[in-house]
Write a protein that holds these residues in place. Structure first.
Motif, PDB file in Angstrom:
ATOM      1  N   CYS A  78      65.990  34.895  37.365  1.00  0.00           N
ATOM      2  CA  CYS A  78      65.244  34.049  38.304  1.00  0.00           C
ATOM      3  C   CYS A  78      64.884  32.750  37.602  1.00  0.00           C
ATOM      4  O   CYS A  78      64.976  32.641  36.376  1.00  0.00           O
ATOM      5  CB  CYS A  78      63.974  34.742  38.802  1.00  0.00           C
ATOM      6  N   ARG A  79      64.496  31.772  38.391  1.00  0.00           N
ATOM      7  CA  ARG A  79      63.919  30.540  37.852  1.00  0.00           C
ATOM      8  C   ARG A  79      62.593  30.332  38.582  1.00  0.00           C
ATOM      9  O   ARG A  79      62.462  29.467  39.447  1.00  0.00           O
ATOM     10  CB  ARG A  79      64.873  29.355  38.056  1.00  0.00           C
ATOM     11  N   TYR A  80      61.644  31.162  38.213  1.00  0.00           N
ATOM     12  CA  TYR A  80      60.336  31.171  38.893  1.00  0.00           C
ATOM     13  C   TYR A  80      59.271  30.681  37.932  1.00  0.00           C
ATOM     14  O   TYR A  80      59.125  31.219  36.824  1.00  0.00           O
ATOM     15  CB  TYR A  80      60.006  32.588  39.365  1.00  0.00           C
ATOM     16  N   LYS A  81      58.543  29.676  38.316  1.00  0.00           N
ATOM     17  CA  LYS A  81      57.493  29.105  37.462  1.00  0.00           C
ATOM     18  C   LYS A  81      56.134  29.665  37.861  1.00  0.00           C
ATOM     19  O   LYS A  81      55.676  29.466  38.989  1.00  0.00           O
ATOM     20  CB  LYS A  81      57.479  27.582  37.575  1.00  0.00           C
ATOM     21  N   LEU A  82      55.507  30.379  36.951  1.00  0.00           N
ATOM     22  CA  LEU A  82      54.162  30.872  37.211  1.00  0.00           C
ATOM     23  C   LEU A  82      53.194  29.699  37.313  1.00  0.00           C
ATOM     24  O   LEU A  82      53.293  28.731  36.542  1.00  0.00           O
ATOM     25  CB  LEU A  82      53.696  31.803  36.088  1.00  0.00           C
ATOM     26  N   PRO A  83      52.239  29.762  38.239  1.00  0.00           N
ATOM     27  CA  PRO A  83      51.236  28.693  38.307  1.00  0.00           C
ATOM     28  C   PRO A  83      50.333  28.740  37.076  1.00  0.00           C
ATOM     29  O   PRO A  83      50.298  29.741  36.353  1.00  0.00           O
ATOM     30  CB  PRO A  83      50.457  29.036  39.579  1.00  0.00           C
ATOM     31  N   GLU A  84      49.623  27.662  36.840  1.00  0.00           N
ATOM     32  CA  GLU A  84      48.614  27.699  35.782  1.00  0.00           C
ATOM     33  C   GLU A  84      47.552  28.730  36.174  1.00  0.00           C
ATOM     34  O   GLU A  84      47.286  28.941  37.361  1.00  0.00           O
ATOM     35  CB  GLU A  84      47.972  26.323  35.603  1.00  0.00           C
ATOM     36  N   ILE A  85      46.967  29.364  35.193  1.00  0.00           N
ATOM     37  CA  ILE A  85      46.027  30.455  35.472  1.00  0.00           C
ATOM     38  C   ILE A  85      44.882  29.981  36.362  1.00  0.00           C
ATOM     39  O   ILE A  85      44.502  30.671  37.326  1.00  0.00           O
ATOM     40  CB  ILE A  85      45.481  31.035  34.153  1.00  0.00           C
ATOM     41  N   HIS A  86      44.353  28.810  36.094  1.00  0.00           N
ATOM     42  CA  HIS A  86      43.210  28.316  36.872  1.00  0.00           C
ATOM     43  C   HIS A  86      43.605  27.901  38.285  1.00  0.00           C
ATOM     44  O   HIS A  86      42.733  27.759  39.160  1.00  0.00           O
ATOM     45  CB  HIS A  86      42.546  27.141  36.159  1.00  0.00           C
ATOM     46  N   ASP A  88      45.885  29.605  40.330  1.00  0.00           N
ATOM     47  CA  ASP A  88      46.121  30.744  41.226  1.00  0.00           C
ATOM     48  C   ASP A  88      45.916  32.049  40.463  1.00  0.00           C
ATOM     49  O   ASP A  88      46.866  32.672  40.003  1.00  0.00           O
ATOM     50  CB  ASP A  88      47.535  30.681  41.806  1.00  0.00           C
ATOM     51  N   MET A  89      44.681  32.461  40.355  1.00  0.00           N
ATOM     52  CA  MET A  89      44.344  33.684  39.624  1.00  0.00           C
ATOM     53  C   MET A  89      44.899  34.924  40.315  1.00  0.00           C
ATOM     54  O   MET A  89      45.195  35.930  39.658  1.00  0.00           O
ATOM     55  CB  MET A  89      42.822  33.807  39.491  1.00  0.00           C
ATOM     56  N   GLU A  90      45.102  34.847  41.634  1.00  0.00           N
ATOM     57  CA  GLU A  90      45.551  36.019  42.391  1.00  0.00           C
ATOM     58  C   GLU A  90      46.947  36.471  41.969  1.00  0.00           C
ATOM     59  O   GLU A  90      47.248  37.663  41.974  1.00  0.00           O
ATOM     60  CB  GLU A  90      45.522  35.719  43.896  1.00  0.00           C
ATOM     61  N   VAL A  91      47.816  35.529  41.624  1.00  0.00           N
ATOM     62  CA  VAL A  91      49.162  35.884  41.167  1.00  0.00           C
ATOM     63  C   VAL A  91      49.075  36.762  39.927  1.00  0.00           C
ATOM     64  O   VAL A  91      49.770  37.783  39.804  1.00  0.00           O
ATOM     65  CB  VAL A  91      49.997  34.622  40.872  1.00  0.00           C
ATOM     66  N   TYR A  92      48.192  36.395  39.010  1.00  0.00           N
ATOM     67  CA  TYR A  92      48.046  37.151  37.765  1.00  0.00           C
ATOM     68  C   TYR A  92      47.399  38.504  38.013  1.00  0.00           C
ATOM     69  O   TYR A  92      47.787  39.515  37.395  1.00  0.00           O
ATOM     70  CB  TYR A  92      47.249  36.330  36.752  1.00  0.00           C
ATOM     71  N   LYS A  93      46.435  38.545  38.900  1.00  0.00           N
ATOM     72  CA  LYS A  93      45.815  39.827  39.236  1.00  0.00           C
ATOM     73  C   LYS A  93      46.848  40.798  39.803  1.00  0.00           C
ATOM     74  O   LYS A  93      46.845  41.991  39.483  1.00  0.00           O
ATOM     75  CB  LYS A  93      44.680  39.618  40.250  1.00  0.00           C
ATOM     76  N   LYS A  94      47.749  40.272  40.620  1.00  0.00           N
ATOM     77  CA  LYS A  94      48.790  41.115  41.212  1.00  0.00           C
ATOM     78  C   LYS A  94      49.753  41.629  40.151  1.00  0.00           C
ATOM     79  O   LYS A  94      50.095  42.825  40.130  1.00  0.00           O
ATOM     80  CB  LYS A  94      49.556  40.332  42.283  1.00  0.00           C
ATOM     81  N   ILE A  95      50.189  40.739  39.261  1.00  0.00           N
ATOM     82  CA  ILE A  95      51.111  41.144  38.191  1.00  0.00           C
ATOM     83  C   ILE A  95      50.486  42.217  37.320  1.00  0.00           C
ATOM     84  O   ILE A  95      51.098  43.258  37.031  1.00  0.00           O
ATOM     85  CB  ILE A  95      51.515  39.931  37.337  1.00  0.00           C
ATOM     86  N   PHE A  96      49.241  42.020  36.917  1.00  0.00           N
ATOM     87  CA  PHE A  96      48.600  42.961  36.009  1.00  0.00           C
ATOM     88  C   PHE A  96      48.252  44.278  36.700  1.00  0.00           C
ATOM     89  O   PHE A  96      48.218  45.325  36.045  1.00  0.00           O
ATOM     90  CB  PHE A  96      47.379  42.315  35.349  1.00  0.00           C
ATOM     91  N   ALA A  97      48.033  44.238  38.006  1.00  0.00           N
ATOM     92  CA  ALA A  97      47.827  45.489  38.748  1.00  0.00           C
ATOM     93  C   ALA A  97      49.104  46.321  38.744  1.00  0.00           C
ATOM     94  O   ALA A  97      49.065  47.555  38.609  1.00  0.00           O
ATOM     95  CB  ALA A  97      47.398  45.180  40.184  1.00  0.00           C
ATOM     96  N   LYS A 120      53.798  32.857  27.541  1.00  0.00           N
ATOM     97  CA  LYS A 120      52.577  32.152  27.125  1.00  0.00           C
ATOM     98  C   LYS A 120      51.456  32.371  28.134  1.00  0.00           C
ATOM     99  O   LYS A 120      50.323  32.735  27.764  1.00  0.00           O
ATOM    100  CB  LYS A 120      52.865  30.656  26.978  1.00  0.00           C
ATOM    101  N   LYS A 121      51.757  32.196  29.410  1.00  0.00           N
ATOM    102  CA  LYS A 121      50.720  32.310  30.433  1.00  0.00           C
ATOM    103  C   LYS A 121      50.227  33.744  30.592  1.00  0.00           C
ATOM    104  O   LYS A 121      49.022  33.993  30.740  1.00  0.00           O
ATOM    105  CB  LYS A 121      51.253  31.768  31.764  1.00  0.00           C
ATOM    106  N   LEU A 122      51.150  34.705  30.563  1.00  0.00           N
ATOM    107  CA  LEU A 122      50.748  36.104  30.717  1.00  0.00           C
ATOM    108  C   LEU A 122      49.921  36.579  29.527  1.00  0.00           C
ATOM    109  O   LEU A 122      48.925  37.296  29.692  1.00  0.00           O
ATOM    110  CB  LEU A 122      51.983  36.990  30.891  1.00  0.00           C
ATOM    111  N   SER A 123      50.316  36.179  28.323  1.00  0.00           N
ATOM    112  CA  SER A 123      49.546  36.592  27.145  1.00  0.00           C
ATOM    113  C   SER A 123      48.168  35.928  27.139  1.00  0.00           C
ATOM    114  O   SER A 123      47.177  36.539  26.730  1.00  0.00           O
ATOM    115  CB  SER A 123      50.311  36.267  25.858  1.00  0.00           C
ATOM    116  N   ASP A 124      48.091  34.690  27.621  1.00  0.00           N
ATOM    117  CA  ASP A 124      46.793  34.011  27.714  1.00  0.00           C
ATOM    118  C   ASP A 124      45.881  34.729  28.702  1.00  0.00           C
ATOM    119  O   ASP A 124      44.670  34.907  28.452  1.00  0.00           O
ATOM    120  CB  ASP A 124      46.989  32.554  28.146  1.00  0.00           C
TER     121      ASP A 124
END
Length: 412
Positions: A78-86, A88-97, A120-124
């Motif tokens: 894929c070529r999917y760019k994760l948003p910055e954490i600040h 869209d926090m919901e994207v990260y909450k979904k991934i970690f769930a 980088k973003k996921l580890s942060d």
């Protein structure tokens, strides 16, 4: 290793990317992982909860060997760019769930610059939230433009294919003579870095003069000087072969391909789709010289030619996959595995881990001193750097005269 591992592939595939996947799987199992999951189409697929249990596909040593010899991304990319954490926090909450649901201890992502941005973003986020999962990047890109690593898995095989193909194109040009000569322009991948295009110089040897000129994107392209050089070459020889990067630019910053009728497409990371550089230049030279011209785009062939893979490349790709799991198992996170060259003759390399924050979104370019003063060829230093990476062959597993690959249904 007490928990489970999940691995994904991202960005453009290579002839060696699945060897890294095999290295991740085998090392994780050997270190006691209960399950090794594969993301279908990377982080984008994970967000849709699309994943598989790799043990259903890698059932024996033959499957492992087939996977190492299978081109493209077995899991899908894929070529999917994760948003910055600040943002869209919901994207990260979904991934970690999802990671919690799968009891993931280690997250391994095989890819290039943009993929390391994901690590980088996921580890942060894991640090911010105190999540115990560990995130490790596994290098992969034919572009060879990742910082802090001597080279990247995938590059050696692509360089081997480019050197071989350019040599065969040069040989083909000897066959026929045309009244005003023939000019063949070979377009090679490389947006900002010329590592791939420089590999065309590998065609040069006792039985081949090599390409007549090589143009890298690191050096501004001068169309007038280019035309003058081509005309001078045609006075001396009937067949001229030139290697150009798809990303060569004029002094004003415009891509040469933009001078023609190229399609203006931009991906999620803001990268323009580059195509048509050779086509434009061949048409221009035909008009200026009256010569027969050919435009050849190696395109995806240079990253999918597993039948011409470098043994060094396949072995190192497997090695970095295993090293990524080892790093995660030993407590590292927010890191990428890098290759360190210990010697050229005999060639020896090893692995280390480096902070992904110093790698993500950075590009390693060809050093200026590895390009000739006039910008039309690479130096011996460049060739000496590349040559050890293309050594050895990996024989495909042949069935009915055609290579056999490890297969999974595409509609998962």
């Amino acid at each position: 290793m007490k928990g489970n591992v999940i691995v994904g592939q991202s960005g453009g595939p290579t002839a060696a990317i699945n060897s890294s996947l095999a290295g991740v799987y085998r090392t994780a199992i050997d270190r006691g992982a209960k399950k090794v999951y594969g993301m279908i189409h990377g982080i984008q697929g994970l967000l849709q909860e699309r994943y598989l249990d790799l043990s259903q596909y890698i059932t024996n040593d033959l499957d492992t060997e087939l996977l190492k010899r299978t081109p493209a991304a077995f899991l899908g990319s894929c070529r999917y760019k994760l948003p910055e954490i600040h943002e869209d926090m919901e994207v990260y909450k979904k991934i970690f769930a999802i990671l919690d649901k799968l009891e993931i201890e280690a997250f391994i992502y095989i890819g290039g610059n943009d993929s390391m941005d994901t690590i980088k973003k996921l580890s942060d986020y894991a640090i911010i939230t105190g999540h115990p999962a560990r995130f490790i990047g596994c290098p992969k890109t034919i572009d060879n433009d990742l910082a802090l690593t001597d080279h990247t898995p995938g590059y050696g095989s692509a360089a081997k294919y480019i050197g071989t193909s350019v040599k065969e194109i040069i040989r083909d040009g000897y066959c026929l003579e045309y009244e005003n000569g023939v000019v063949t322009i070979v377009e090679i991948m490389g947006r900002n870095a010329g590592w791939l295009t420089g590999a065309a110089a590998l065609a040069k040897g006792e039985d081949c003069d090599g390409p007549d000129m090589i143009y890298l994107p690191e050096i501004p392209f001068d169309l007038e000087k280019f035309t003058q050089r081509v005309k001078k070459l045609l006075q001396k020889k009937s067949s001229v072969v030139i290697a150009v990067s798809e990303g060569i630019r004029l002094k004003d910053g415009r891509y040469v391909c933009e001078l023609g009728d190229s399609i203006d497409f931009v991906d999620a990371f803001g990268h323009k789709q580059l195509s048509g550089t050779a086509g434009y230049l061949s048409s221009f030279i035909a008009g200026e010289t009256g010569s027969k011209t050919r435009a050849i785009e190696l395109s995806t062939l240079q990253r999918s030619a597993s039948h011409l893979a470098s043994r060094v490349d396949i072995l190192e790709a497997y090695q970095v996959g295993g090293a990524a799991v080892k790093a995660a198992d030993e407590g590292d996170s927010g890191k990428m595995v890098v290759l360190v060259r210990h010697s050229d003759d005999p060639y020896q390399s090893g692995t280390e881990v480096k902070d992904v924050h110093k790698i993500a979104n950075d590009e390693k370019l060809v050093p200026r001193e590895w390009v000739t003063k006039d910008g039309t060829y690479v130096t011996d230093e460049f060739i000496n750097y590349v040559r050890p990476l293309i050594q050895g062959d990996v024989s495909p597993v042949m069935v009915d005269g055609i290579p056999r690959h490890l297969y999974r249904p595409l509609n998962l």
